[in-house]
Design an enzyme around this catalytic site. Structure first.
Site, PDB file in Angstrom:
ATOM      1  N   GLU A  18      -4.371   3.976   0.869  1.00 56.00           N
ATOM      2  CA  GLU A  18      -5.182   2.931   0.395  1.00 56.00           C
ATOM      3  C   GLU A  18      -6.371   3.116  -0.431  1.00 56.00           C
ATOM      4  O   GLU A  18      -6.449   2.703  -1.517  1.00 56.00           O
ATOM      5  CB  GLU A  18      -4.864   1.870   1.485  1.00 56.00           C
TER       6      GLU A  18
ATOM      7  N   ARG B  49       0.874  -1.229   0.187  1.00 52.05           N
ATOM      8  CA  ARG B  49       0.001   0.227  -0.019  1.00 52.05           C
ATOM      9  C   ARG B  49       0.914   1.190   0.006  1.00 52.05           C
ATOM     10  O   ARG B  49       0.484   2.270   0.550  1.00 52.05           O
ATOM     11  CB  ARG B  49      -0.923   0.019   1.273  1.00 52.05           C
TER      12      ARG B  49
ATOM     13  N   LYS C  91       0.991  -8.837  13.956  1.00 57.43           N
ATOM     14  CA  LYS C  91      -0.386  -8.980  13.338  1.00 57.43           C
ATOM     15  C   LYS C  91      -0.644 -10.653  13.628  1.00 57.43           C
ATOM     16  O   LYS C  91       0.230 -11.297  12.790  1.00 57.43           O
ATOM     17  CB  LYS C  91      -0.232  -8.531  11.957  1.00 57.43           C
TER      18      LYS C  91
ATOM     19  N   GLU D 283     -15.003  11.766  -0.792  1.00 53.36           N
ATOM     20  CA  GLU D 283     -16.183  10.898  -0.329  1.00 53.36           C
ATOM     21  C   GLU D 283     -17.423  11.030  -1.226  1.00 53.36           C
ATOM     22  O   GLU D 283     -18.288  10.059  -1.444  1.00 53.36           O
ATOM     23  CB  GLU D 283     -16.698  11.404   0.981  1.00 53.36           C
TER      24      GLU D 283
ATOM     25  N   TRP E 254     -14.493 -11.557   1.571  1.00 54.57           N
ATOM     26  CA  TRP E 254     -13.647 -10.452   2.479  1.00 54.57           C
ATOM     27  C   TRP E 254     -14.866  -9.903   3.338  1.00 54.57           C
ATOM     28  O   TRP E 254     -14.465  -9.040   4.191  1.00 54.57           O
ATOM     29  CB  TRP E 254     -12.924  -9.509   1.615  1.00 54.57           C
TER      30      TRP E 254
ATOM     31  N   LYS F  67      -7.589  -0.170  14.779  1.00 51.97           N
ATOM     32  CA  LYS F  67      -7.867   0.580  13.501  1.00 51.97           C
ATOM     33  C   LYS F  67      -9.085   1.595  13.791  1.00 51.97           C
ATOM     34  O   LYS F  67     -10.006   1.259  14.615  1.00 51.97           O
ATOM     35  CB  LYS F  67      -8.250  -0.055  12.282  1.00 51.97           C
TER      36      LYS F  67
ATOM     37  N   GLU G   5      -5.484 -12.166   8.379  1.00 52.39           N
ATOM     38  CA  GLU G   5      -5.571 -12.293   6.888  1.00 52.39           C
ATOM     39  C   GLU G   5      -4.412 -13.465   6.495  1.00 52.39           C
ATOM     40  O   GLU G   5      -3.382 -12.976   5.731  1.00 52.39           O
ATOM     41  CB  GLU G   5      -5.038 -10.949   6.382  1.00 52.39           C
TER      42      GLU G   5
ATOM     43  N   ASP H  98     -11.955  -1.209   7.484  1.00 52.59           N
ATOM     44  CA  ASP H  98     -10.487  -0.954   6.996  1.00 52.59           C
ATOM     45  C   ASP H  98     -10.069   0.188   6.271  1.00 52.59           C
ATOM     46  O   ASP H  98     -10.118   0.298   5.204  1.00 52.59           O
ATOM     47  CB  ASP H  98     -10.133  -2.089   6.152  1.00 52.59           C
TER      48      ASP H  98
ATOM     49  N   ARG I  60     -18.359  -8.882   9.339  1.00 50.66           N
ATOM     50  CA  ARG I  60     -16.538  -8.323   9.848  1.00 50.66           C
ATOM     51  C   ARG I  60     -16.517  -7.001  10.614  1.00 50.66           C
ATOM     52  O   ARG I  60     -15.537  -7.048  11.295  1.00 50.66           O
ATOM     53  CB  ARG I  60     -16.128  -8.030   8.142  1.00 50.66           C
TER      54      ARG I  60
END
Ligand code: GCV
Length: 685
Positions: free
Chosen positions: A400, A168, A289, A518, A548, A367, A293, A372, A343
């Protein structure tokens, strides 16, 4: 003030180009050091910076005050005579009760400028602040300011891979790694100076996805070079951290398990950590982490996240180390047909039950949103949801999902919203800023981290305008009360110079850029709709039928995910009154409406528009706004350096193409689904 050239931009806001003399020089020819050891590495850096900055900006070479002449040698030399006619800069260590060793104050008294600091880092930050004022052509006369950091830990996280690529990354390759080797050069030092100048005090140099060569960063293969990097950061008061492969005990140690409760695993890590802290100076600890993932973690062994984090925390404890454990743990192999699994719920569900079970030297890194780093998300309910655990906020300065440093997107307004959010976790100290500063729980192992946007591009951030996000993040991490506008009032003069038109134009573009982005991308908090994998450009269904957990659930009647108590129940993860506010369509803040609710296209918003009309209007508006920024930038030709002008112009060109695609694809998609035409009859395909 002269405009900064692309060449000078190589030092970003520390270019120290010639500045107008606004009467500051009388104070700055001589300095006196009181209570600081001039041999201390951070003091040395501060003094070097002072000289570098003042000679570049004002042509002054400051010298340390000469000592009183010895008896019998009382002749007055020319320099002493000059000194007696002007004020001096006094750099003084001050330790009043409770003073923060990273805090400083600057004031003028009896014709001298006095910089008082609680410790070496405070001195360094104070010197950088003084240079900032000179660079902004502000007068030091009558100054009376004090500042100390709001957040104990103010970190940058690099997602740099050892082959030189950056996950990223949109500003070239890594300046830490190339071909599985570590790079140590002038840029390392420049980077440390830049980071310290905005008050950052921690760096993680490698990607959280630790694989292959990166696993070996904690071995003999790399210790020597890692130590060299760590030493450079130490000169600027920046603690050094590495991301860790949770399964290193298997991959490096040959163990058959990474079960955190297994004795051989604990013993291996204890030994390994001893070696790491022996070999790497200035090491603060590790970022992990796990179970995320595809990365290994304690779940494989039926253990909790706390079991994994605590095992590592025990191993680093003897050396004062910390373990920063990420909460980005979710099921990334979901079936899109499954409406129950959400999620957004995962972070909270995976961590809340162990609140209070984490060691004192574990920090959970969360986060800002539950998904995400989308352009609009609610604040993660884990922040403040945890009441007995050290917490750290993770934001993403790298763009990202917010334009890849092609589209302009000044992120500080978004970060401000996150920090100002009331979690209702504790009366009087319940904002995210309170939680991560330690004000809520009275803890010290807290703070903020950003996935940073730098690379080896000459201008560091790809798009010149993205430099505002790096600068702004650091300043905000230090002082969460600064506004997005105040930060631009600092950054623009230090980088683009003092031309009023440039200042006004850039402020207008940057302050509105997040809203514009946005408007032309995914509507009302639903997120995603990006090209899978790359995360740039529009693909409305790109993630709709994937594993995902990132769905918009649009049909012919409406769109959005029902996360109320009738849906996935995510809204109930918040404290009241937030839980009720999000739960109902009427009270849910409209910018998040589609995140929390499945809404009919005909639903009437507070503006009086239907949802579908809002989608059309905002997409046309977003494109038009982007177009107006490109035009406004064009008008700066001749007022900014040609190379900088060209770089940004070229990116605005690409932004317009991107915005056009988003506008037309989103509008056409929802027109085709709903069959409801645009009231204004504009072209939809
Ligand atoms: C470093 C997202 C990104 C990944 C990133 C991950 C994370 O999924 O797309 O590139 O991996 O977040 O934050 O760990």
């Amino acid at each position: 003030m002269e405009k900064q050239t692309a060449k000078e931009w190589k030092q970003l806001w520390l270019s120290y180009t010639k500045k107008k003399n606004v009467g500051n020089d009388p104070f700055l020819h001589t300095y006196r050091l009181e209570g600081f050891d001039r041999e201390n590495r951070i003091v040395r850096s501060a003094l070097e910076e002072l000289k570098k900055g003042l000679s570049g900006m004002l042509g002054i070479d400051p010298s340390e005050e000469s000592f009183a002449p010895e008896a019998g040698k009382e002749h007055i030399n020319e320099q002493d005579k000059a000194n007696s006619m002007q004020g001096i800069l006094i750099l003084r260590r001050l330790i009043p009760a409770g003073n923060n060793e990273e805090g400083y104050s600057l004031h003028e008294k009896e014709g001298n400028i006095i910089l008082e600091a609680g410790g070496e880092k405070g001195l360094l930050y104070g010197v950088f602040h003084l240079l900032r004022l000179v660079s902004m052509e502000k007068s030091l006369k009558g100054i009376c300011e004090a500042a100390g950091p709001d957040n104990p830990l103010r970190m940058v996280n690099h997602w740099d891979n050892m082959d030189g690529g950056i996950e990223r990354g949109y500003s070239g390759n890594s300046f830490f790694f190339e071909n599985n080797e570590i790079i140590v050069n002038e840029r390392t030092r420049d980077y440390a100076r830049l980071a310290a100048s905005v008050g950052l005090n921690g760096v993680v140099i490698n990607n959280v996805n630790v694989k292959q060569a990166a696993t070996y960063l904690i071995t003999d293969r790399y210790f020597e070079k890692v130590a060299q990097l760590a030493e450079i950061f130490a000169d600027y008061g920046i603690r050094f951290y590495l991301s860790l492969n949770y399964a290193a005990c298997m991959e490096l140690g040959g163990l058959s398990t990474a079960d955190p409760l297994a004795e051989e695993v604990q013993a291996w890590w204890k030994e390994k950590m001893k070696e790491c802290f022996d070999r790497i100076p200035n090491l603060g600890g590790f970022l992990v982490k796990a179970d995320s993932e595809g990365r290994p973690g304690p779940f494989t062994y039926g253990r909790t996240q706390a079991d994994g984090a605590n095992m590592l925390a025990d191993a680093v404890k003897p050396y004062g180390g910390i373990i920063i454990w990420r909460c980005f743990v979710y099921n990334c192999t979901q079936d899109w047909r499954d409406y129950k699994t959400d999620r957004a719920r995962a972070g909270y569900d995976n961590f809340i039950q162990m609140d209070g079970d984490y060691r004192e030297n574990v920090i959970l890194q969360i986060k800002n949103g539950p998904m995400d780093f989308q352009i609009r998300e609610p604040i993660s309910p884990l922040l403040g949801g945890l009441k007995k655990t050290n917490q750290m906020l993770e934001v993403q300065v790298a763009q990202e999902y917010t334009g890849h440093q092609i589209d302009v997107c000044y992120l500080i307004p978004m970060f401000k919203e996150v920090l100002d959010f009331h979690t209702y976790c504790k009366a009087g100290a319940d904002t995210v800023a309170d939680v991560i500063s330690g004000r809520t729980l009275g803890n010290r192992n807290t703070g903020i981290a950003a996935v940073i946007n730098t690379g080896n591009d000459a201008n560091w951030t790809g798009n010149y305008l993205a430099g505002a996000n790096f600068y702004g993040y650091g300043r905000l991490a230090f002082r969460t009360d600064l506004t997005a506008e105040e930060i631009l009032d600092e950054w623009i003069p230090q980088t683009f110079g003092s031309d009023e038109k440039v200042l006004e134009t850039l402020k207008k573009i940057l302050l509105n850029s997040r809203t514009t982005y946005e408007k032309y991308t995914s509507p009302l908090g639903i997120g995603w709709m990006v090209n899978p994998g790359v995360h740039y450009g529009c693909s409305v269904d790109g993630y709709e039928y994937s594993r995902w957990g990132t769905y918009h659930r649009a049909d012919h009647l409406g769109l959005g995910v029902d996360r109320s108590d009738k849906g996935t129940g995510y809204a109930q993860q918040y404290y009241e009154p937030n839980a009720s506010m999000y739960n109902s369509m009427e009270s849910c803040p409209e910018e998040l409406l589609l995140f929390f609710h499945h809404v009919p296209y005909t639903y009437v918003l507070k503006s009086g528009k239907t949802l579908i009309q809002h989608i059309y209007d905002s997409h046309f508006e977003g494109y038009e706004e982007a177009e107006s920024y490109a035009k406004a930038w064009d008008e700066l030709e001749g007022l900014v350096d040609p190379e900088i002008f060209g770089n940004v112009k070229e990116r605005f060109g690409r932004q317009l193409q991107n915005a056009r695609e988003w506008r037309d694809q989103v509008n056409s998609y929802f027109y085709r689904k709903s069959g409801i035409p645009d009231e204004k009859g504009r072209t939809i395909y």
